[in-house]
Design a protein around this motif. Structure first.
Motif, PDB file in Angstrom:
ATOM      1  N   UNK A 199     -29.383 -56.721  24.458  1.00 55.97           N
ATOM      2  CA  UNK A 199     -29.187 -57.526  25.670  1.00 55.97           C
ATOM      3  C   UNK A 199     -27.810 -58.190  25.696  1.00 55.97           C
ATOM      4  N   UNK A 200     -27.083 -58.104  24.558  1.00 51.73           N
ATOM      5  CA  UNK A 200     -25.739 -58.674  24.426  1.00 51.73           C
ATOM      6  C   UNK A 200     -25.736 -60.197  24.592  1.00 51.73           C
ATOM      7  N   UNK A 201     -26.769 -60.810  24.063  1.00 51.54           N
ATOM      8  CA  UNK A 201     -26.837 -62.268  24.118  1.00 51.54           C
ATOM      9  C   UNK A 201     -26.361 -62.865  22.806  1.00 51.54           C
ATOM     10  N   UNK A 202     -25.666 -64.007  22.854  1.00 46.71           N
ATOM     11  CA  UNK A 202     -25.296 -64.703  21.622  1.00 46.71           C
ATOM     12  C   UNK A 202     -26.532 -65.330  20.979  1.00 46.71           C
ATOM     13  N   UNK A 203     -26.356 -65.812  19.756  1.00 48.35           N
ATOM     14  CA  UNK A 203     -27.466 -66.524  19.118  1.00 48.35           C
ATOM     15  C   UNK A 203     -27.713 -67.819  19.867  1.00 48.35           C
ATOM     16  N   UNK A 204     -28.875 -68.414  19.655  1.00 47.10           N
ATOM     17  CA  UNK A 204     -29.231 -69.657  20.343  1.00 47.10           C
ATOM     18  C   UNK A 204     -28.259 -70.780  19.979  1.00 47.10           C
ATOM     19  N   UNK A 205     -27.956 -70.920  18.689  1.00 46.12           N
ATOM     20  CA  UNK A 205     -27.065 -71.997  18.245  1.00 46.12           C
ATOM     21  C   UNK A 205     -25.667 -71.817  18.816  1.00 46.12           C
ATOM     22  N   UNK A 206     -25.160 -70.594  18.813  1.00 43.97           N
ATOM     23  CA  UNK A 206     -23.828 -70.341  19.376  1.00 43.97           C
ATOM     24  C   UNK A 206     -23.800 -70.648  20.870  1.00 43.97           C
ATOM     25  N   UNK A 207     -24.860 -70.278  21.584  1.00 43.09           N
ATOM     26  CA  UNK A 207     -24.924 -70.542  23.026  1.00 43.09           C
ATOM     27  C   UNK A 207     -24.946 -72.041  23.305  1.00 43.09           C
ATOM     28  N   UNK A 208     -25.723 -72.779  22.514  1.00 40.34           N
ATOM     29  CA  UNK A 208     -25.810 -74.240  22.692  1.00 40.34           C
ATOM     30  C   UNK A 208     -24.438 -74.878  22.484  1.00 40.34           C
ATOM     31  N   UNK A 209     -23.774 -74.529  21.401  1.00 41.94           N
ATOM     32  CA  UNK A 209     -22.448 -75.100  21.110  1.00 41.94           C
ATOM     33  C   UNK A 209     -21.462 -74.782  22.237  1.00 41.94           C
ATOM     34  N   UNK A 210     -21.475 -73.550  22.679  1.00 43.24           N
ATOM     35  CA  UNK A 210     -20.523 -73.140  23.714  1.00 43.24           C
ATOM     36  C   UNK A 210     -20.736 -73.949  24.995  1.00 43.24           C
ATOM     37  N   UNK A 211     -21.992 -74.125  25.393  1.00 46.32           N
ATOM     38  CA  UNK A 211     -22.273 -74.780  26.674  1.00 46.32           C
ATOM     39  C   UNK A 211     -21.987 -76.276  26.643  1.00 46.32           C
TER      40      UNK A 211
END
Length: 702
Positions: A199-211
Motif C-alpha cells: 500500500x506504500x504506507x509509512x509506519x505508524x510512528x513515522x507518520x505521526x512524527x511527520x504530521x
C-alpha cells in the motif's frame, strides 16, 4: 475470528494520563478533556488542522495582505486605544518599515512588557486595520540583543483547541507526548509490514512524527486536503478498525441462536392474493432474501434500502407474516408518530382480514389504551406491535418476539436498535432484525456504518409511479406560485406547502407554519386549507391527515413532519419553502409525497435570494435528478457522513481522522485488509479496535 490470548491488548500510551506531563494540573486537564484528550495516545492522535511557516523572517516592507509571516523588530510605540473595543496597540520597526500589532485581549503584564525599546519576534496574518495593514493577536516572544533564538527548521502545527488553551502550550504538550513515545513507551504497529508495504504506507510512528512536525519542503497542498500519504495511513487504520469492529459484532451475532421461521405459509399466500397489485420483480427478489435469512437458526441482520415509493412496507408485511405463521410476534418501530401510525393503518387494513391482531403503542398513548396495548403484547394476543421508540421502554414485554422491523433506521442510534432486540431475548434465542430506509445510503456509508448488516435493495418502482418535475423558483415570484396552487386545486388535484426554518426550534417552525396557513386562507379563500405540525396533538394531526387523504382538504400547510409516512395519491403539487435550508436527502423524501398516483406531479423549490454557489449546486441536483441513490451520494459529498446518517449514529461514525467523502477510495482496500487480518492476524483485531474506538466498541455491542 477466534483470537489468541493477546485479546484486549492496549498500547501503554493509552493508559498514561495527560496529568503525567509537566505543567498539566487539574484546570489544564479539564480543558484537554473538552478536546477528548485524556491520555498520551489521545494527544498523539490529536493532529494539526493546518501548518504555519515560521522558518524565516520577512522584512516588514515585504509583508503582504493575507500572508502569514514572521516579523522581528523594535517596539517604538505602545498604547491602549479606546474605541468600540479597547485594544493594546504596538508599533514595531525594522530596517524596512513599520507594522502595527493589535491585541483586543491583554493583561497588565502584557501591557507592561510590550514597552518601547523592547525587541519582539511575532507571527500572524497581515490584515486590513484602522491605519493600513495590521497584525491581530500575533504569537510573539520578546528577544534580547544577546539572544540567539533559532528559527524553526520545520513547519509549525496549528491544532484544534478550546478557549484558554493556547497553541504554544498545546505544541509543548504534544512534544512531550512524542518524547514519551520515542523513549519510554511504544506505539505498537498492528498493520503488518507485509500488508503495509504494497500500500506504500509509512509506519505508524513515522507518520505521526511527520504530521506533527512536517519538514519545510512538505507537500502542503496534500496536507491541506488530507491526502498526504501519512494522513492516509492513519485514515486507513481508523477505517480498518471501524470495519473490524462491525465485523466482530456481525460475527458475535452469528454465534447466537434465533427462531427458524418457515416461509411460504398460508398467511403470506392469503396476503399476496388479496393485494390489488402484483409485486415487482425487485420486491419478490428482496422477499426471497429475507425469507431465506429468517428460515435459518441464526439472527437475521438485514438492511432493506428502497427509494421513496418502492414498496418496502409490503415487503415488511410479508416478513411479519412469516413470523406470525410460525407462532411468533413481530414489532415494527418507526421514528415519528405520523410514520408509525401510517404503518399501523396499513398493517391493520392488510392483515386484520387475515385474523391478525395488531397493537399500537406510542409515547402519547396513555391510560387504559396504553395498558390494553401492553397487555395484548405481553400475553401474545397481539401478533404484531406497531409503534415509536415507546416499544423498547422497560415496561414493554413481548410473549415471543421473533422479528423486529425498524423503519428509517438512520434516525435511531445503534443502541436503540439493539435494545429492542433484547426484548426478544428469552435466554435461548434472539429475534431476527430487518432495518429499512427510504433514504438511500451511499455505498461508502453502507460499507462503513452498516458492515454488520446484509443489504437488500429494491431498485425498481411499481408501475404507475410518475417522475416528479422539479422547478427551482425565486421567492419574489410567490404570487405566481400561489396562483398555480389555485389552478391545480380547482382542477381536482391537491397540494402541499412545506414550511422550513433554519432554527432548530420546533416551536418557531410551528409558528411559521401557522402564519403561512393564515396567509393562505386570506389569499386562497375558495380553497379548503389544513395545517399540520409537530406540536399538535396526535389526534389533531390524525384528523387533519385523514381529511386531506379523503379529499376534504385541497391544500395542506405543514412542517417537515410529513417527510415520511404520508401517502395521498391525489396530491400532485408540492411547494417547499426555503429548500436551501434542508439536506438533499430530506428534500428528496419530502418530494416523494407527490408523484404517488397517475397524475403528472410537480415540486416547486421556493428559495430565498441570494443563493450561495453551494445552494445553487444543491438545488440544481434536486431539479435534475429523481434518483435517490445519486442524490444520497451528492448529499454525502456536500454534508458529510454525520449529517447524512443523523447525529444519533455518532457512536460508530465519529471519525477522528478519516473522512468518508474524501477517503471513499480507501474503503475497498480496507475491506480486503480486514479480511486478511481476520484470517492471518486475528490477535491484531482487538488492539486496533481498542486504539480507535475504545469504549465505543462496548456502545456498539450493547
Amino acid at each position: 475470528m477466534v483470537e489468541s490470548n493477546q485479546e484486549r491488548v492496549s498500547d501503554t500510551l493509552c493508559t498514561i494520563s495527560v496529568r503525567t506531563l509537566s505543567g498539566v494540573g487539574p484546570k489544564l486537564a479539564e480543558k484537554l478533556e473538552q478536546l477528548h484528550i485524556f491520555n498520551l495516545q489521545d494527544l498523539i492522535f490529536h493532529l494539526p488542522l493546518r501548518y504555519q511557516d515560521q522558518t524565516r523572517l520577512v522584512p516588514i516592507a515585504q509583508a503582504r495582505l493575507g500572508q502569514d509571516v514572521m516579523l522581528q523588530g523594535e517596539i517604538i510605540r505602545s498604547q491602549v486605544a479606546f474605541g468600540r473595543k479597547r485594544s493594546l496597540v504596538c508599533h514595531i520597526r525594522d530596517n524596512s518599515g513599520i507594522m502595527t500589532l493589535r491585541f483586543f485581549h491583554f493583561s497588565n503584564a502584557q501591557k507592561h512588557s510590550l514597552q518601547p525599546g523592547a525587541s519582539i519576534r511575532c507571527f500572524g496574518e497581515i490584515r486590513p486595520g484602522r491605519n493600513g495593514v495590521e497584525m491581530f493577536h500575533p504569537e510573539y516572544q520578546l528577544v534580547r540583543d544577546s539572544d540567539d533564538i533559532a528559527l524553526e527548521d520545520r513547519l509549525t502545527p496549528v491544532y484544534p483547541t478550546t478557549d484558554g488553551l493556547h497553541q504554544l502550550r498545546l505544541r509543548k504538550l504534544v512534544t512531550q507526548a512524542l518524547s514519551f513515545m520515542d523513549s519510554k513507551y511504544s506505539l505498537s504497529e498492528w498493520i503488518p509490514e507485509s500488508i503495509r508495504k504494497p500500500l506504500r504506507y509509512p509506519s505508524l510512528v513515522d507518520a505521526i512524527h511527520y504530521l506533527h512536525h512536517p519538514p519545510v519542503d512538505a507537500r502542503t497542498d496534500e496536507l491541506k486536503e488530507g491526502l498526504h500519504p501519512c494522513q492516509q495511513r492513519l485514515a486507513f487504520e481508523e477505517l480498518l478498525s471501524h470495519r473490524l469492529c462491525l465485523r466482530r459484532i456481525r460475527w458475535q451475532n452469528s454465534q447466537l441462536a434465533a427462531p427458524d421461521l418457515e416461509s411460504d405459509n398460508p398467511l403470506q399466500q392469503a396476503f399476496i392474493n388479496q393485494l390489488p397489485f402484483a409485486l415487482t420483480s425487485a420486491q419478490t427478489r428482496v422477499c426471497d432474501e429475507i425469507a431465506r435469512d429468517m428460515n435459518q437458526p441464526l439472527p437475521m441482520l438485514r438492511l432493506l434500502q428502497g427509494d421513496v415509493g418502492s414498496g418496502k412496507t409490503v415487503v415488511a408485511a410479508l416478513a411479519a407474516l412469516q413470523a406470525a405463521g410460525s407462532g411468533y410476534q413481530a414489532a415494527i418501530m418507526a421514528p415519528t408518530e405520523i410514520l408509525a401510525e401510517q404503518h399501523y393503518r396499513n398493517f391493520s387494513q392488510w392483515l386484520s382480514p387475515l385474523g391478525i391482531q395488531i397493537s399500537w403503542l406510542s409515547g402519547k398513548i396513555k391510560g387504559r389504551q396504553r395498558k390494553a396495548s401492553m397487555e395484548s403484547i405481553a400475553d401474545g394476543s397481539a401478533i404484531i406491535a406497531v409503534g415509536t421508540h415507546a416499544l423498547f421502554q422497560d415496561d414493554v414485554r413481548f410473549k415471543q418476539l421473533g422479528l423486529i422491523i425498524i423503519d428509517e433506521q438512520h434516525r435511531f442510534g445503534v443502541h436503540q436498535r439493539l435494545a429492542l432486540r433484547e426484548k426478544g431475548n428469552n435466554g435461548q434465542t434472539l429475534p431476527h432484525q430487518l432495518v429499512m430506509t427510504a433514504t438511500p445510503i451511499p455505498r461508502t456509508l453502507a460499507m462503513s456504518a452498516y458492515a454488520d448488516l446484509e443489504c437488500s435493495i429494491i431498485d425498481e418502482l411499481p408501475p404507475g409511479r410518475t417522475p416528479v418535475n422539479t422547478v427551482v423558483i425565486d421567492n419574489n415570484r410567490r404570487d405566481e406560485v400561489i396562483q398555480r396552487i389555485s389552478q391545480a386545486c380547482q382542477s381536482g388535484s391537491q397540494a402541499y406547502w412545506v414550511c422550513t426554518l433554519i432554527e432548530e426550534s420546533e416551536s418557531l417552525q410551528c409558528q411559521a407554519a401557522e402564519a403561512t396557513w393564515q396567509a393562505m386562507q386570506e389569499q386562497l379563500p375558495n380553497l379548503r386549507i389544513g395545517l399540520v405540525h409537530g406540536r399538535m396533538k396526535a389526534a389533531e394531526k390524525s384528523d387533519v391527515m385523514d381529511a386531506f387523504k379523503q379529499g376534504q382538504l385541497d391544500l395542506l400547510v405543514a412542517t417537515t413532519v410529513i417527510e415520511v409516512g404520508v401517502d395521498v395519491p391525489n396530491a400532485s403539487l408540492m411547494i417547499i419553502e426555503n429548500p436551501e435550508r434542508l439536506g438533499l436527502a430530506q428534500l428528496h423524501q419530502l418530494r416523494g409525497r407527490v408523484g404517488r398516483g397517475a397524475k403528472a406531479s410537480h415540486c416547486l423549490l421556493l428559495y430565498q435570494a441570494p443563493l450561495s454557489n453551494l445552494g445553487k449546486q444543491r438545488l440544481g441536483i434536486m431539479r435534475d435528478s429523481n434518483d435517490g441513490f445519486f442524490i444520497a451520494e451528492q448529499d454525502l459529498q456536500i454534508r458529510g457522513p454525520g449529517q447524512v446518517l443523523g447525529t444519533q449514529q455518532t457512536g460508530l461514525m465519529s471519525f477522528r481522522i478519516a473522512d468518508l467523502s474524501r477517503d471513499a477510495a480507501l474503503l475497498d482496500p480496507v475491506k480486503t485488509v480486514a479480511e486478511q487480518i481476520e484470517t492471518e492476524y486475528p490477535a491484531h483485531i482487538s488492539p486496533l479496535i481498542e486504539r480507535w474506538l475504545g469504549v465505543r466498541e462496548n456502545y456498539a455491542s450493547v
